[in-house]
Design an enzyme around this catalytic site. Sequence first.
Site, short mmCIF file in Angstrom:
data_model
loop_
_atom_site.label_atom_id
_atom_site.label_comp_id
_atom_site.label_asym_id
_atom_site.label_seq_id
_atom_site.Cartn_x
_atom_site.Cartn_y
_atom_site.Cartn_z
N CYS A 59 0.83 -1.21 0.00
CA CYS A 59 0.00 0.00 0.00
C CYS A 59 0.87 1.26 0.00
O CYS A 59 2.03 1.25 0.44
CB CYS A 59 -0.89 0.03 1.22
SG CYS A 59 -2.17 -1.24 1.25
N GLU A 61 0.67 3.89 1.86
CA GLU A 61 1.06 4.35 3.20
C GLU A 61 2.32 3.64 3.68
O GLU A 61 3.20 4.21 4.31
CB GLU A 61 -0.07 4.12 4.21
CG GLU A 61 -1.37 4.84 3.88
CD GLU A 61 -2.32 3.99 3.05
OE1 GLU A 61 -1.86 3.31 2.11
OE2 GLU A 61 -3.52 4.03 3.34
N1 THU Z 1 -4.30 0.41 -1.10
C1 THU Z 1 -3.46 1.33 -0.58
O1 THU Z 1 -2.49 1.76 -1.24
N2 THU Z 1 -3.69 1.77 0.67
C2 THU Z 1 -4.69 1.33 1.49
O2 THU Z 1 -4.77 1.72 2.64
C3 THU Z 1 -5.68 0.40 0.97
C4 THU Z 1 -5.44 -0.13 -0.40
C5 THU Z 1 -4.05 -0.09 -2.46
C6 THU Z 1 -3.63 -1.54 -2.52
C7 THU Z 1 -4.06 -1.92 -3.92
O3 THU Z 1 -3.01 -1.60 -4.81
C8 THU Z 1 -5.24 -1.02 -4.21
O4 THU Z 1 -5.21 0.02 -3.23
C9 THU Z 1 -6.58 -1.71 -4.14
O5 THU Z 1 -6.73 -2.40 -2.98
#
Ligand code: THU
Length: 134
Positions: A59, A61
């Site tokens: 993710c 973050e």
């Molecule tokens: N994702 C994030 O980057 N941060 C989050 O807190 C939740 C989900 C991303 C992971 C994946 O690449 C996409 O969002 C869909 O889940």
Amino acid sequence: MAEPTQDQIDELVAVAIAVRGMAYAPFSKFYVGAAILDNEGRVFSGVNVENSSYGLTICAERTAAGTAITAGAKEFVAVAVATPGAAAPCGACRQFLYEFGPRCTVLLVDSETGAVKHTATLDEFLPSGFRLSS
Ligand code: THU
């Protein structure tokens, strides 16, 4: 825990939106940008990085947090997350960020409008988060 100034919030929001375009999200097509402010006033950014082996996805973050820690950051004061619809951080990211700033300010940003849709402390998003030391 220091509070971010409005100028710092504005910068974090702008960085989270700007970096979002670098996300590698060919599978979900859900592009996420994150920006972290540390207690020295420095800003670090990250994006989500997906993988053909889907479960390996990182993710935005956590990418930003890793960048911050690599640069020597010790404590997070604020985190901005930019997505369409201003999505909240996933549970894993809440716990990951909690390590470095349990009371840091979390800003949920709508990447389409630039509006901060919700602001809360991390421990409001993650009550009773896990820590080995207190
Ligand atoms: N994702 C994030 O980057 N941060 C989050 O807190 C939740 C989900 C991303 C992971 C994946 O690449 C996409 O969002 C869909 O889940």
